[in-house]
Design a protein around this motif. Structure first.
Motif, PDB file in Angstrom:
ATOM      1  N   MET A   1       0.831  -1.194   0.000  1.00  0.00           N
ATOM      2  CA  MET A   1       0.000   0.000   0.000  1.00  0.00           C
ATOM      3  C   MET A   1       0.864   1.242   0.000  1.00  0.00           C
ATOM      4  O   MET A   1       1.936   1.270   0.570  1.00  0.00           O
ATOM      5  N   ILE A   3       0.151   5.251   0.365  1.00  0.00           N
ATOM      6  CA  ILE A   3      -0.746   6.396   0.464  1.00  0.00           C
ATOM      7  C   ILE A   3       0.075   7.678   0.419  1.00  0.00           C
ATOM      8  O   ILE A   3       0.987   7.861   1.204  1.00  0.00           O
ATOM      9  N   ILE A   5       0.725  11.275   1.232  1.00  0.00           N
ATOM     10  CA  ILE A   5       0.228  12.254   2.188  1.00  0.00           C
ATOM     11  C   ILE A   5       0.689  13.628   1.745  1.00  0.00           C
ATOM     12  O   ILE A   5       1.862  13.949   1.799  1.00  0.00           O
ATOM     13  N   LYS A   7      -0.796  16.597   2.723  1.00  0.00           N
ATOM     14  CA  LYS A   7      -0.990  17.677   3.684  1.00  0.00           C
ATOM     15  C   LYS A   7       0.017  17.518   4.809  1.00  0.00           C
ATOM     16  O   LYS A   7       0.252  16.422   5.279  1.00  0.00           O
ATOM     17  N   TYR A   9       2.044  19.412   8.399  1.00  0.00           N
ATOM     18  CA  TYR A   9       1.805  20.315   9.517  1.00  0.00           C
ATOM     19  C   TYR A   9       3.119  20.705  10.165  1.00  0.00           C
ATOM     20  O   TYR A   9       4.170  20.244   9.793  1.00  0.00           O
ATOM     21  N   GLY A  11       6.145  20.489  12.243  1.00  0.00           N
ATOM     22  CA  GLY A  11       6.900  19.297  12.569  1.00  0.00           C
ATOM     23  C   GLY A  11       6.668  18.187  11.578  1.00  0.00           C
ATOM     24  O   GLY A  11       6.918  17.038  11.860  1.00  0.00           O
ATOM     25  N   ASP A  12       6.179  18.508  10.404  1.00  0.00           N
ATOM     26  CA  ASP A  12       5.856  17.448   9.452  1.00  0.00           C
ATOM     27  C   ASP A  12       6.073  17.922   8.019  1.00  0.00           C
ATOM     28  O   ASP A  12       5.167  17.928   7.222  1.00  0.00           O
ATOM     29  N   GLU A  15      10.032  15.260   2.879  1.00  0.00           N
ATOM     30  CA  GLU A  15      11.429  15.271   2.471  1.00  0.00           C
ATOM     31  C   GLU A  15      11.647  15.987   1.136  1.00  0.00           C
ATOM     32  O   GLU A  15      12.603  16.726   0.973  1.00  0.00           O
ATOM     33  N   PRO A  90       0.749  -8.816  21.165  1.00  0.00           N
ATOM     34  CA  PRO A  90      -0.631  -8.318  21.013  1.00  0.00           C
ATOM     35  C   PRO A  90      -1.490  -9.228  20.133  1.00  0.00           C
ATOM     36  O   PRO A  90      -2.711  -9.294  20.321  1.00  0.00           O
ATOM     37  N   ASP A  91      -0.861  -9.960  19.215  1.00  0.00           N
ATOM     38  CA  ASP A  91      -1.640 -10.866  18.350  1.00  0.00           C
ATOM     39  C   ASP A  91      -2.221 -12.033  19.132  1.00  0.00           C
ATOM     40  O   ASP A  91      -3.131 -12.716  18.679  1.00  0.00           O
TER      41      ASP A  91
ATOM     42  N   GLU B   7      -5.934  -3.967   7.969  1.00  0.00           N
ATOM     43  CA  GLU B   7      -6.200  -2.536   7.845  1.00  0.00           C
ATOM     44  C   GLU B   7      -7.540  -2.153   8.458  1.00  0.00           C
ATOM     45  O   GLU B   7      -7.683  -1.103   9.065  1.00  0.00           O
ATOM     46  N   LYS B  23       3.995  -2.660  19.319  1.00  0.00           N
ATOM     47  CA  LYS B  23       4.002  -4.011  18.760  1.00  0.00           C
ATOM     48  C   LYS B  23       2.742  -4.329  17.948  1.00  0.00           C
ATOM     49  O   LYS B  23       2.643  -5.412  17.382  1.00  0.00           O
ATOM     50  N   ASP B  24       1.777  -3.410  17.916  1.00  0.00           N
ATOM     51  CA  ASP B  24       0.553  -3.660  17.142  1.00  0.00           C
ATOM     52  C   ASP B  24       0.839  -3.568  15.643  1.00  0.00           C
ATOM     53  O   ASP B  24       1.720  -2.826  15.211  1.00  0.00           O
ATOM     54  N   PRO B  27      -0.268   0.031   9.288  1.00  0.00           N
ATOM     55  CA  PRO B  27       0.121   0.186   7.884  1.00  0.00           C
ATOM     56  C   PRO B  27       1.497   0.849   7.795  1.00  0.00           C
ATOM     57  O   PRO B  27       1.838   1.680   8.638  1.00  0.00           O
ATOM     58  N   ALA B  29       2.563   3.119   5.894  1.00  0.00           N
ATOM     59  CA  ALA B  29       2.507   4.573   5.737  1.00  0.00           C
ATOM     60  C   ALA B  29       2.235   5.254   7.084  1.00  0.00           C
ATOM     61  O   ALA B  29       2.709   6.362   7.332  1.00  0.00           O
ATOM     62  N   THR B  33       4.781   7.924   8.505  1.00  0.00           N
ATOM     63  CA  THR B  33       4.312   9.282   8.808  1.00  0.00           C
ATOM     64  C   THR B  33       4.639   9.654  10.253  1.00  0.00           C
ATOM     65  O   THR B  33       5.150  10.732  10.534  1.00  0.00           O
ATOM     66  N   ARG B  36       8.424  10.116  10.727  1.00  0.00           N
ATOM     67  CA  ARG B  36       8.907  11.392  10.200  1.00  0.00           C
ATOM     68  C   ARG B  36       8.472  12.540  11.109  1.00  0.00           C
ATOM     69  O   ARG B  36       9.263  13.402  11.466  1.00  0.00           O
ATOM     70  N   ASP B 209      -7.273  13.863   3.652  1.00  0.00           N
ATOM     71  CA  ASP B 209      -6.284  13.996   4.713  1.00  0.00           C
ATOM     72  C   ASP B 209      -6.130  12.727   5.545  1.00  0.00           C
ATOM     73  O   ASP B 209      -6.859  12.483   6.500  1.00  0.00           O
ATOM     74  N   GLN B 210      -5.125  11.958   5.161  1.00  0.00           N
ATOM     75  CA  GLN B 210      -4.878  10.686   5.829  1.00  0.00           C
ATOM     76  C   GLN B 210      -4.502  10.865   7.305  1.00  0.00           C
ATOM     77  O   GLN B 210      -4.905  10.082   8.155  1.00  0.00           O
ATOM     78  N   SER B 211      -3.735  11.912   7.593  1.00  0.00           N
ATOM     79  CA  SER B 211      -3.322  12.136   8.982  1.00  0.00           C
ATOM     80  C   SER B 211      -4.509  12.350   9.912  1.00  0.00           C
ATOM     81  O   SER B 211      -4.484  11.958  11.071  1.00  0.00           O
ATOM     82  N   MET B 212      -5.543  12.987   9.375  1.00  0.00           N
ATOM     83  CA  MET B 212      -6.765  13.202  10.162  1.00  0.00           C
ATOM     84  C   MET B 212      -7.494  11.886  10.344  1.00  0.00           C
ATOM     85  O   MET B 212      -7.991  11.589  11.429  1.00  0.00           O
ATOM     86  N   TRP B 214      -6.306   8.962  10.373  1.00  0.00           N
ATOM     87  CA  TRP B 214      -5.558   8.130  11.323  1.00  0.00           C
ATOM     88  C   TRP B 214      -5.466   8.784  12.697  1.00  0.00           C
ATOM     89  O   TRP B 214      -4.827   8.254  13.595  1.00  0.00           O
TER      90      TRP B 214
END
Ligand SMILES: [Fe+2]
Ligand SMILES: [Fe+2]
Lengths: 120, 313
Positions: A1, A3, A5, A7, A9, A11-12, A15, A90-91, B7, B23-24, B27, B29, B33, B36, B209-212, B214
Motif C-alpha cells: 500500500m 498512500i 500524504i 498535507k 503540519y 513538525g511534518d 522530504e 498483542p496478536d 487494515e 508491537k501492534d 500500515p 505509511a 508518517t 517522520r 487527509d490521511q493524517s486526520m 488516522w
C-alpha cells in the motif's frame, strides 16, 4: 500500500520539499537502551516513565534523575536494560485474556444478598 | 488474514479511540508518517535550544539566567522523550541524528531565525512556545500511544515556558522607552515566523487527509493558526504592544480575528535551507556531536572496564 500524504503540519515537512541531501553515513553506535521506572512517592508502585540511552546502569539512573525527576516527580528510580524485558504479543491477546471474560462470579457484584446484610 | 483485514482492524481501533502501541500491526505509511513527524519534532526540540542558549550567559539577572537555563534543559528532555517515542517505530537514535546532521531530516523552521536582543527570549517563550503548545495539546490525543504519552509529559512542562516569556515581556513593556521599543521590535520580528509554525494553508492540500483519518492530527493547520491568533490578539493588549499586521481585526460574524496573509515565499525559502540561521544551526549541532565523540567512547570503555572488575571480583 502506498498512500500519498500531501498535507503536512508543524513538525511534518515532507522530504521532497526539504531540499536536503541524503548522504547520512552511519557512524558510531548507540549506548544501550534502558527503561526507567519511577516511584512518585513512598507507598506507591514504581511506574514506567520512559526510556533513555546510557553506557551503564549508574549513568542510566543519573540521566533518569535529570530528565524524569526535575520537578520532584520521584523518590526512587529503577532502570532495566530494555533487552531484558519480554513483552506479551498483542496478536495473542485473544487467547491470553479471553478466559477471564466469562467469569463474572469473580466479581463481588455477582452475588445478590439481602438488604439487611451490611458491610459486605 | 489478508492485509485488508488488518487494515480494517487497525482503522476500527482508531475510530474507537483505542491507541496504537509499538508491537501492534500498523500500515507502513502510518509508521512512516509517525516516524517522520516524531523525529522532526524531536529535532526541533534539540535545535530549538540553540537560539535560547545564545542568551544564557547574557541574561540580565541571576533569576532570568536560572529560568532560561531551566527552560533550555526542559527542551533537551523533550527531545529525549520524542526520540524515545520515535525509536519504538524501528529507527535507531544514531540514524535519526545522522539524518538531522546530513540535512535529510527537517526541524521546525522557526529555529532558523536569530535571537538578536534580550526581548527575543521573552518573545520566543510567549509566541514560539505558545504556538508549539497549541499543536502539542492537540497531540496529547494523537493515536500512537508513545507519542501521546510523550506529549502529555511535555505539555505539563511547557506552560511554564510560555508564562515566563510573557512575564519577561511584561516587565519590559512597563520599563523605559528603550525597553518598550525593544519589546515591540522583538514582537514585530517573531510574529510572522510564529504564524508560519502551523504550516501551509489547508487549501494547499488536494488529497484527502490521511493524517486526520488516522487521528495523528485532529485539527487542521488553519484551525490551529486561527486559535493561536485569537489567543495572542487578546494577550497583546495586556502588554500594550501591537502585532505587526494592519489586517488584524475582530470579525463579529465569524467570532474570530481576521488577519493578513503570510509571506509563503519566505516560508518555503527557510524550509529549503535559505533562512537566516540554517547553516549556523546545523553546524552547531554537528560540532557538538563531533566534539562529544570522545566522551561517548570513553563512557563505553569505562562501563566495560567496570563490568570486567565486577566479574573478576
Ligand atoms: Fe519543548
Ligand atoms: Fe518549550
Amino acid at each position: 500500500m502506498n498512500i500519498a500524504i500531501r498535507k503536512f503540519y508543524y513538525g511534518d515537512i515532507p522530504e521532497e520539499k526539504g531540499g536536503g541531501k541524503t548522504d547520512a553515513k552511519a557512524s558510531g553506535h548507540d549506548w544501550p537502551l534502558w527503561e526507567v521506572f519511577i516511584r512518585s512517592k513512598q507507598g506507591l508502585d514504581h511506574k514506567h516513565a520512559g526510556s533513555l540511552h546510557a553506557a551503564d546502569a549508574q549513568m542510566a539512573i543519573e540521566n533518569a534523575r535529570d530528565v524524569y525527576t526535575r520537578r520532584m516527580e520521584g523518590v526512587s528510580i529503577w532502570v532495566v536494560e530494555s533487552k531484558y524485558i519480554t513483552a506479551s504479543n498483542p496478536d495473542e491477546a485473544g487467547e491470553l485474556y479471553e478466559p477471564a471474560m466469562d467469569k463474572i462470579y469473580r466479581h463481588p457484584t455477582f452475588y445478590e444478598l439481602p438488604d439487611e446484610v451490611n458491610h459486605m | 488474514m489478508s492485509v485488508q483485514d488488518f487494515e480494517k482492524i487497525f482503522q476500527d481501533k482508531i475510530d474507537n479511540e483505542t491507541k496504537i502501541e509499538p508491537k501492534d500491526w500498523m500500515p507502513d505509511a502510518y509508521r512512516k508518517t509517525n516516524l517522520r513527524q516524531i523525529s522532526q519534532h524531536a529535532h526541533s526540540e534539540i535545535v530549538g535550544m540553540l537560539p535560547e542558549g545564545n542568551w544564557i550567559s547574557r541574561a540580565p539577572s541571576l533569576k532570568r539566567k536560572a529560568i532560561l537555563l531551566a527552560k533550555v534543559q526542559d527542551e533537551a528532555g523533550h527531545g529525549l522523550y520524542l526520540y524515545s517515542a520515535a525509536e519504538t517505530l524501528g529507527m535507531s537514535r544514531q540514524e535519526m541524528i545522522n539524518d538531522l546532521h546530513s540535512g535529510k531530516a527537517k526541524y521546525s523552521s522557526i529555529f532558523n531565525y536569530p535571537t538578536l536582543t534580550w526581548a527575543d527570549i521573552g518573545a520566543v517563550g510567549w509566541l514560539v512556545d505558545g504556538a508549539a503548545i497549541m499543536n502539542q495539546v492537540m497531540l496529547t490525543r494523537t493515536s500512537y500511544g508513545p507519542y501521546a504519552r510523550a506529549m502529555v509529559r511535555i505539555c505539563k512542562e511547557e506552560s511554564f515556558h510560555q508564562r515566563q516569556g510573557f512575564e519577561s515581556l511584561l516587565v519590559l513593556s512597563r520599563g523605559s522607552k528603550e525597553q518598550r521599543d525593544m519589546c515591540q521590535d522583538a514582537i514585530n520580528r517573531w510574529w510572522w515566523p510564529a504564524l508560519m509554525m502551523f504550516g501551509p494553508r489547508d487549501t494547499e492540500s488536494t488529497n484527502s487527509d490521511q493524517s486526520m483519518k488516522w487521528k495523528i492530527k485532529r485539527k487542521s493547520n488553519d484551525e490551529l493558526r486561527q486559535q493561536f491568533v485569537d489567543m495572542i490578539a487578546e494577550q497583546i493588549k495586556i502588554l500594550g504592544m501591537k502585532l505587526p499586521d494592519d489586517k488584524l481585526k475582530w470579525n463579529e460574524e465569524r467570532r474570530h480575528y481576521d488577519f493578513g496573509e503570510i509571506n509563503w515565499d519566505e516560508f518555503w525559502q527557510v524550509v529549503k535551507g535559505n533562512g537566516p540561521c540554517n547553516k549556523q544551526r546545523l553546524d552547531a549541532r554537528r560540532k557538538a556531536w563531533e566534539e562529544g565523540e570522545w566522551v561517548r567512547e570513553a563512557a563505553v570503555a569505562y562501563a566495560e572496564k567496570k563490568k570486567l572488575k565486577v566479574a573478576a571480583a
